[in-house]
Design a protein around this motif. Structure first.
Motif, PDB file in Angstrom:
ATOM      1  N   HIS B 189     -40.135 -48.838  25.157  1.00  0.00           N
ATOM      2  CA  HIS B 189     -39.688 -47.494  24.791  1.00  0.00           C
ATOM      3  C   HIS B 189     -40.301 -47.095  23.456  1.00  0.00           C
ATOM      4  CE1 HIS B 189     -36.959 -46.876  28.028  1.00  0.00           C
ATOM      5  NE2 HIS B 189     -36.280 -47.968  27.765  1.00  0.00           N
ATOM      6  N   GLN B 190     -40.413 -48.122  22.570  1.00  0.00           N
ATOM      7  CA  GLN B 190     -40.975 -47.855  21.251  1.00  0.00           C
ATOM      8  C   GLN B 190     -42.494 -47.731  21.343  1.00  0.00           C
ATOM      9  OE1 GLN B 190     -38.577 -50.882  21.156  1.00  0.00           O
ATOM     10  NE2 GLN B 190     -38.099 -50.957  18.984  1.00  0.00           N
ATOM     11  N   SER B 191     -43.083 -46.996  20.379  1.00  0.00           N
ATOM     12  CA  SER B 191     -44.538 -46.974  20.351  1.00  0.00           C
ATOM     13  C   SER B 191     -45.007 -48.227  19.615  1.00  0.00           C
ATOM     14  CB  SER B 191     -45.033 -45.715  19.646  1.00  0.00           C
ATOM     15  OG  SER B 191     -44.367 -45.587  18.418  1.00  0.00           O
ATOM     16  N   LEU B 192     -46.197 -48.691  19.929  1.00  0.00           N
ATOM     17  CA  LEU B 192     -46.721 -49.894  19.298  1.00  0.00           C
ATOM     18  C   LEU B 192     -47.241 -49.536  17.913  1.00  0.00           C
ATOM     19  CD1 LEU B 192     -48.684 -51.243  22.381  1.00  0.00           C
ATOM     20  CD2 LEU B 192     -46.399 -51.857  21.635  1.00  0.00           C
ATOM     21  N   SER B 193     -46.965 -50.397  16.942  1.00  0.00           N
ATOM     22  CA  SER B 193     -47.361 -50.046  15.582  1.00  0.00           C
ATOM     23  C   SER B 193     -48.619 -50.783  15.121  1.00  0.00           C
ATOM     24  CB  SER B 193     -46.196 -50.312  14.619  1.00  0.00           C
ATOM     25  OG  SER B 193     -45.659 -51.574  14.882  1.00  0.00           O
ATOM     26  N   ALA B 194     -48.865 -51.973  15.656  1.00  0.00           N
ATOM     27  CA  ALA B 194     -50.050 -52.711  15.203  1.00  0.00           C
ATOM     28  C   ALA B 194     -51.326 -52.041  15.726  1.00  0.00           C
ATOM     29  CB  ALA B 194     -49.981 -54.156  15.691  1.00  0.00           C
ATOM     30  N   ASP B 195     -52.435 -52.433  15.160  1.00  0.00           N
ATOM     31  CA  ASP B 195     -53.711 -51.814  15.503  1.00  0.00           C
ATOM     32  C   ASP B 195     -54.423 -52.673  16.544  1.00  0.00           C
ATOM     33  OD1 ASP B 195     -55.721 -50.062  15.446  1.00  0.00           O
ATOM     34  OD2 ASP B 195     -56.640 -50.808  13.589  1.00  0.00           O
TER      35      ASP B 195
END
Lengths: 221, 208, 254
Positions: B189-195
């Motif tokens: 549900h959350q967006s991914l934060s790492a690159d």
């Protein structure tokens, strides 16, 4: 082998934490047996005559009922799903389950058999035959009960459904196990019946684990 | 780069409802497939299809260029699947659960205390899991990712009920896995934060 | 080798093709079934001679024997369909399991009821624990188990697979159960039950029996086609071909 030992260890840990899973069937077994004299009268001759059928019907009901919850927790928490996806451990898991189910339900029945002999007025010889039939027959009971539990694992209706599909499969076992005890009670040879029981056991050992594995796969598929 | 996992015109029907139709993607080593969508849009069903648990209504899944159905054993050997349910038995302790999964993957855990400690479970190793919070149970379940040698990870909502710090730890671990040539399919549900070096996203629509 | 040998069957694994095939076969099968059933039974009940020992009550065999034989035949066909459905992942074969099961169960009930009715004049009681009757009763339980298991899952496709597995387990066990019951029966044979020596049957009695047997087989096939068609529609209702076909039917009716 290392894997299998770890899986058995896990089942034993679970049995240790959920003692009702193996104590209740044992109490149920003794309770059913003590209901019969109350229902049909306590004459020793009569009890002795019906003892073989009685013991075996009580045994198969208690083993059957004990298996109902066998896979429910592992199914609900996603363990089975992940085992099926990973495949290689599933068969070991199945055999560990069957083995521990027998250890926790079949073996206690053998251990309380002297008590049964006293309650139903069995003599020394009959008790010995009872022990042998229990040793040969209860693993088959476990195998079939585990199969029933696996088939109905994801079903919406539990309990009685499992009994409905598995009880007909118990019939040969019931016939030959009580047949052996009856033959012994009337001083007839009973090794033939025991040999048939052994054949049932080997046959079930060869095929049932495969069927259980297949049933688990279908229930999560 | 060779394609490891691919879907061709995949469609899925559950309870007479078409969840998705004609879905295509191609994933090679080091890539992430990030599946988004509302509840009931078919994210978990898609993961279960990819894990080989169910068969698609139409279309097919390819593993190393060949249909998955013909080589499900080989695929399963490469696969680590953590589904919607955690795979943690609440009556067993964190250590016992860990021992179970490490025995099944035939990967011994060098120091389970250290591993659980690094996931913020120090002191909770010997308590039955039903006494742990949802986030703590999730961590016990995810601990598998630290000793798994399987290249293909399929994870259903791995971030659910984890705190920010642990999400960061987990995403760092994902990056390491990808750098080693692994492959991850996940829903969140959350967006991914790492690159992430190579991220593919699929958005599943809720359909009637 | 096996793959290429049965390649010609492949189109029939497609639900749409099979649906139309069943539809085409159905009137012929049903017509033949009714014809042979009427012929066999009228011949057997009205024209064949009465038995010197059992009088006219033996005539129930024209219903009892075919029903009993095909109750087992239906179980075997169901298990074969289950095996094909599971091993080659052919869904129509799995649906066939569900199509056959209730028909087989009804055949079993017919065999049991006619067996009981036959038992009344012969044995003086509606029910004896005769080996064949007992086996038939167990067969009914096996059928009921398959039907109950198939219906116990909210996801119907899963229920059918599991029930197919049970059908296979059942068919492996059926001979074991049968011979166990037979052994048990010889052990507990009561003195009141007189067993008839198996008389060789006169051709004038045999012919209507064979025709009736054929009739029950054709009826089983016809009813299976009928039920399989509705199973296919239920499971394929979201498919375009079903919609098209329904529209076409409605168009024809105006």
């Amino acid at each position: 082998m290392v894997m299998w030992r770890a899986l058995v260890q896990r089942e034993l840990q679970l049995l240790g934490r959920q003692k009702a899973d193996w104590l209740n069937p044992l109490v149920f077994f003794l309770l059913v047996l003590s209901l019969f004299p109350l229902g049909i009268g306590p004459e020793p001759g009569m009890l002795k005559q019906i003892a073989p059928g009685l013991v075996w019907i009580a045994a198969l009901l208690s083993v059957l009922l004990s298996a109902e919850r066998l896979f429910k927790d592992d199914y609900r928490y996603g363990v089975i799903e992940q085992l099926v996806a990973g495949r290689q451990g599933l068969f070991s898991y199945v055999t560990a389950k069957i083995c521990c189910h027998w250890l926790s339900t079949g073996v206690p029945l053998v251990l309380v058999s002297p008590l049964i002999a006293v309650l139903l007025g069995l003599d020394w010889q009959s008790w010995q035959v009872l022990v042998v039939t229990l040793l040969l027959g209860t693993p088959v009971l476990s195998l079939l009960s585990v199969l029933g539990a696996a088939l109905t694992m994801a079903a919406d209706k539990g309990g009685i459904l499992q009994a409905l599909i598995i009880l007909p499969l118990y019939i040969p076992l019931l016939i030959f196990a009580s047949g052996a005890m009856e033959a012994a009670a009337t001083a007839l040879p009973y090794t033939g019946q025991l040999a048939v029981l052994l054949a049932f056991l080997l046959f079930a050992l060869a095929l049932v684990p495969l069927a259980v594995r297949q049933a688990l796969r279908m229930n999560v598929g | 780069m060779s394609i490891i996992l691919a879907a061709e015109a995949l469609s899925c029907v559950r309870q007479d409802r078409v969840l998705f139709e004609n879905l295509n993607f191609q994933l090679s080593a080091g890539q992430v497939l990030y599946i988004q969508g509302k509840n009931g849009a078919g994210k978990s069903s898609l993961l279960r299809l990819l894990a080989g648990l169910t068969l698609p209504e139409d279309g097919q899944i390819l593993f190393r260029g060949k249909p998955l159905s013909g080589q499900s054993e080989e695929f399963a050997e490469q696969l680590l699947f953590i589904g919607h349910h955690s795979g943690i038995h609440p009556q067993l302790t964190a250590l016992q659960n860990l021992a179970f999964w490490s025995a099944l993957s035939e990967q011994a855990v060098a120091d389970p205390y250290q591993l659980l400690g690094s996931l913020g479970l120090a002191g909770l190793e010997d308590i039955p899991c039903f006494m742990l919070s949802a986030g703590q149970q999730r961590r016990v379940s995810l601990a598998r990712l630290w000793f798994s040698t399987k290249p293909v990870w399929i994870l259903d909502e791995p971030f659910t009920s984890l705190d920010q710090q642990l999400i960061a730890t987990l995403e760092q671990h994902f990056l390491q896995h990808l750098a080693k040539g692994g492959l991850i399919v996940l829903t969140s549900h959350q967006s991914l934060s790492a690159d992430y070096p190579a991220l593919q996203a699929i958005e599943l629509e809720y359909r009637w | 080798m096996w793959g290429s040998m049965f390649r010609w069957l492949d189109p029939y694994a497609k639900p749409e093709t099979l649906y139309h095939l069943c539809g085409r076969l159905l009137p012929y099968l049903m017509g033949l079934a009714l014809f042979t059933l009427l012929l066999g039974n009228i011949w057997g009940l009205a024209f064949s001679p009465s038995d010197y020992q059992q009088g006219d009550s033996y005539r129930i065999i024209y219903i009892h024997v075919p029903a009993a034989i095909w109750s087992m035949g239906a179980y075997s066909s169901m298990a074969i369909a289950a095996f094909i459905g599971l091993v080659w992942q052919i869904r129509v074969a799995q649906w066939a399991v569900l199509a056959i099961a209730p028909i087989g169960a009804v055949y079993t009930v017919i065999a049991l009821l006619t067996g009981a009715a036959w038992g009344k004049p012969m044995w003086g009681t509606w029910w004896v624990w005769d080996a064949r009757l007992t086996s038939e009763l167990v067969l009914l339980f096996l059928y009921l188990g398959v039907i109950a298991l198939a219906g116990a899952f909210s996801e119907a496709a899963r229920g059918i697979k599991v029930a197919s597995l049970l059908a296979i387990v059942g068919v492996v066990n059926l001979p074991i159960i049968h011979y166990s019951v037979e052994w048990w029966n010889t052990l507990h044979q009561g003195a009141t039950i007189t067993k008839f020596a198996k008389p060789s049957i006169d051709p004038s009695m045999l012919w209507p029996l064979l025709i009736s047997l054929l009739g029950f087989a054709l009826l089983l096939a016809a009813l299976t086609c009928l039920r399989l068609r509705s199973q296919i529609l239920i499971f394929e209702q979201h498919r375009p071909w079903v919609r098209q076909w329904v529209d076409q039917q409605q168009g024809e009716r105006g």
